[in-house]
Write a protein that holds these residues in place. Sequence first.
Motif, mmCIF file in Angstrom:
data_model
loop_
_atom_site.group_PDB
_atom_site.id
_atom_site.type_symbol
_atom_site.label_atom_id
_atom_site.label_comp_id
_atom_site.label_asym_id
_atom_site.label_seq_id
_atom_site.Cartn_x
_atom_site.Cartn_y
_atom_site.Cartn_z
ATOM 1 N N TYR A 123 -2.013 10.920 11.127
ATOM 2 C CA TYR A 123 -3.300 11.615 11.136
ATOM 3 C C TYR A 123 -3.571 12.218 12.506
ATOM 4 N N GLN A 124 -3.356 11.440 13.551
ATOM 5 C CA GLN A 124 -3.697 11.894 14.894
ATOM 6 C C GLN A 124 -2.594 12.727 15.534
ATOM 7 N N GLY A 125 -1.343 12.490 15.096
ATOM 8 C CA GLY A 125 -0.220 13.093 15.802
ATOM 9 C C GLY A 125 0.473 14.233 15.098
ATOM 10 N N GLN A 126 0.131 14.525 13.828
ATOM 11 C CA GLN A 126 0.811 15.622 13.150
ATOM 12 C C GLN A 126 0.397 16.957 13.748
ATOM 13 N N ALA A 127 1.335 17.907 13.751
ATOM 14 C CA ALA A 127 1.042 19.232 14.285
ATOM 15 C C ALA A 127 0.055 19.960 13.384
ATOM 16 N N LEU A 128 -0.955 20.553 13.992
ATOM 17 C CA LEU A 128 -1.918 21.340 13.232
ATOM 18 C C LEU A 128 -1.240 22.590 12.669
ATOM 19 N N GLU A 129 -1.657 22.958 11.445
ATOM 20 C CA GLU A 129 -1.120 24.142 10.783
ATOM 21 C C GLU A 129 -2.276 25.041 10.353
ATOM 22 N N ALA A 130 -1.976 26.326 10.243
ATOM 23 C CA ALA A 130 -2.965 27.251 9.698
ATOM 24 C C ALA A 130 -3.356 26.793 8.301
ATOM 25 N N GLY A 131 -4.655 26.752 8.030
ATOM 26 C CA GLY A 131 -5.168 26.272 6.751
ATOM 27 C C GLY A 131 -5.743 24.875 6.820
ATOM 28 N N MET A 132 -5.486 24.144 7.877
ATOM 29 C CA MET A 132 -6.132 22.845 8.040
ATOM 30 C C MET A 132 -7.591 23.051 8.425
ATOM 31 N N VAL A 133 -8.459 22.191 7.914
ATOM 32 C CA VAL A 133 -9.887 22.255 8.230
ATOM 33 C C VAL A 133 -10.326 20.874 8.697
ATOM 34 N N PHE A 134 -10.952 20.834 9.843
ATOM 35 C CA PHE A 134 -11.430 19.557 10.361
ATOM 36 C C PHE A 134 -12.676 19.784 11.202
ATOM 37 N N THR A 135 -13.283 18.685 11.617
ATOM 38 C CA THR A 135 -14.505 18.772 12.417
ATOM 39 C C THR A 135 -14.188 18.656 13.901
ATOM 40 N N ILE A 136 -15.069 19.209 14.700
ATOM 41 C CA ILE A 136 -15.115 18.933 16.139
ATOM 42 C C ILE A 136 -16.519 18.425 16.412
ATOM 43 N N GLU A 137 -16.648 17.168 16.856
ATOM 44 C CA GLU A 137 -17.973 16.557 16.946
ATOM 45 C C GLU A 137 -18.092 15.540 18.074
ATOM 46 N N PRO A 138 -18.010 15.996 19.329
ATOM 47 C CA PRO A 138 -18.257 15.053 20.427
ATOM 48 C C PRO A 138 -19.739 14.682 20.512
ATOM 49 N N GLY A 139 -20.027 13.626 21.225
ATOM 50 C CA GLY A 139 -21.407 13.203 21.399
ATOM 51 C C GLY A 139 -21.556 12.303 22.609
ATOM 52 N N LEU A 140 -22.771 12.081 23.008
ATOM 53 C CA LEU A 140 -23.125 11.088 24.026
ATOM 54 C C LEU A 140 -24.351 10.341 23.516
ATOM 55 N N TYR A 141 -24.323 9.015 23.679
ATOM 56 C CA TYR A 141 -25.368 8.177 23.095
ATOM 57 C C TYR A 141 -25.782 7.127 24.114
ATOM 58 N N PHE A 142 -27.009 7.247 24.598
ATOM 59 C CA PHE A 142 -27.525 6.341 25.624
ATOM 60 C C PHE A 142 -28.647 5.504 25.006
#
Length: 532
Positions: free
Chosen positions: A460-479
């Motif tokens: 999941y974490q190490g496979q090469a990204l390919e055109a057509g993959m869809v995923f989230t980008i969601e960083p955060g900070l929580y204090f």
Amino acid sequence: MTHERDVATGSSVSGGTPAAGGHPTGQAGAGEVGTPSEGVASSGGRSQRPSSRAFREFVASGWGPRPDVRPETGEGARRAVARREALSARFPGDRLVVPAGGLQVRSNDTDHRFRPHTAFAYLTGLGGDTEPDCVLVLEPVPGGSGGHEAVLFFRPRAGRDTEEFYADARYGELWVGRRASLAEVEAATGVHARHLDDLPDAVAKGLGEVVVRVVRDGDPAVTDRLDAERLTHDVDLETAVRLDDDLADAVSAQRCVKDDWEVEQLREAVAATVRGFEDIARSLPRAVAHARGERVIEGVFAARAREEGNGVGYEVIAASGEHACTLHWIRNDGEVRADDLVLVDAGVEADSLYTADVTRTLPVSGAFSEPQRRVYTAVLDAADAAFAATRPGATIREVHQAAMQVLAERLADWGLLPVDAATSLDPQEGGQHRRWMVHGTSHHLGLDVHDCARLARETYQGQALEAGMVFTIEPGLYFRTDDLLVPEELRGLGVRIEDDVLVTADGCENLSAALPREPDAVEAWLADVQGR
């Protein structure tokens, strides 16, 4: 044969696969019909129905003909043909069993709204509240030539002269509405359909000579039936019936790269989600005035999701103030104060079951305070770094590391880390910055909000990204409010920015870009939507 579901026990009387869940006494809100003295069948005194010959004859009479409906095969069903062929090639000669799943009881007399198992939806193209208890079987073509024949086992509607028509709370037309015939199911899916009662014999045929693979968590009733058949035929479970994860894992892996139709479904889900966030922005004054303002936010988004799609893709997170520091805050019972940030994580699920997943953190007053803007900008910069790292050949791990680099450096600049940023980023000796962001930056998105989740962690974490993959980008900070390692002005602040990202041939596309991300743009958007 009358295929009647016993209203008192919730079991299948016909001898077919037992229904999972179901109504023990009929649908809530339906009043009792008659009394015991009027010739009724009673279920523990809670639900009663007429059973006299006169009633049965009368209820079966006087109905007009059912319309002859031949639905067109949907685009999702047409796409499913190639998906089944790919799965067939992965398991040549094996019988593959993919259940849709059954209804789950809620509050004794009702069922939760049905959603088919993701593997079933992916391999049939059936979404929404498609009929529960269906089972897709890929039967190996005899003769060793390879390939499979797809068969959909389904319980068609019963005739109006049967007891099921008026008395069966699971399948009866008077209870659940008009249901499809076998011919209609075949037309909608392009798959040969058979009666569900035929399933036990079909999956047990040749048991011991053919390997049967089952999506184990699809429907416990189906796996229990196969286990019983194994015992009846005295064959070894490990070699003849694979109630393991191989089949589900393979379907999960297939879903990593989306085709153009799947991407379009995700675009539609995201577009509806954007409109849902506009509804939220308009509702903020009402949320401030309400004792449980978070429920106001949840409710307006859920209304949009039901109006434009199948519903929400997951439970809405409407987290105001310090609640934003609880990553999966779904209680949503708090007030919304004018000086708060409110973190809303929500996504509309399309009728095809493809779902969006978007988070925005909004200043309730319409303007960020200086500490709020400082934290928000750090998270936005981390997200932008993750976007810059997203391209074919990169990995989700590298996308995550790009975001973490920014957050670690920002936390070090603020004097919050006990070490420098480089030391904190060391995978063996560091990690201190993760105190304020313990989750990952990305996950696949599709039919499940965390799609393809059965992949091994390293894959999941190490496979090469390919055109057509869809995923989230969601960083955060929580204090958190009780975190004594951060300055008081930052305590109780939680910020997450989440977008849905399509990998393209030369980089990526932000599918949710219609929702502003820059702090000045967020403030301007709020003013515009609210008419200020």
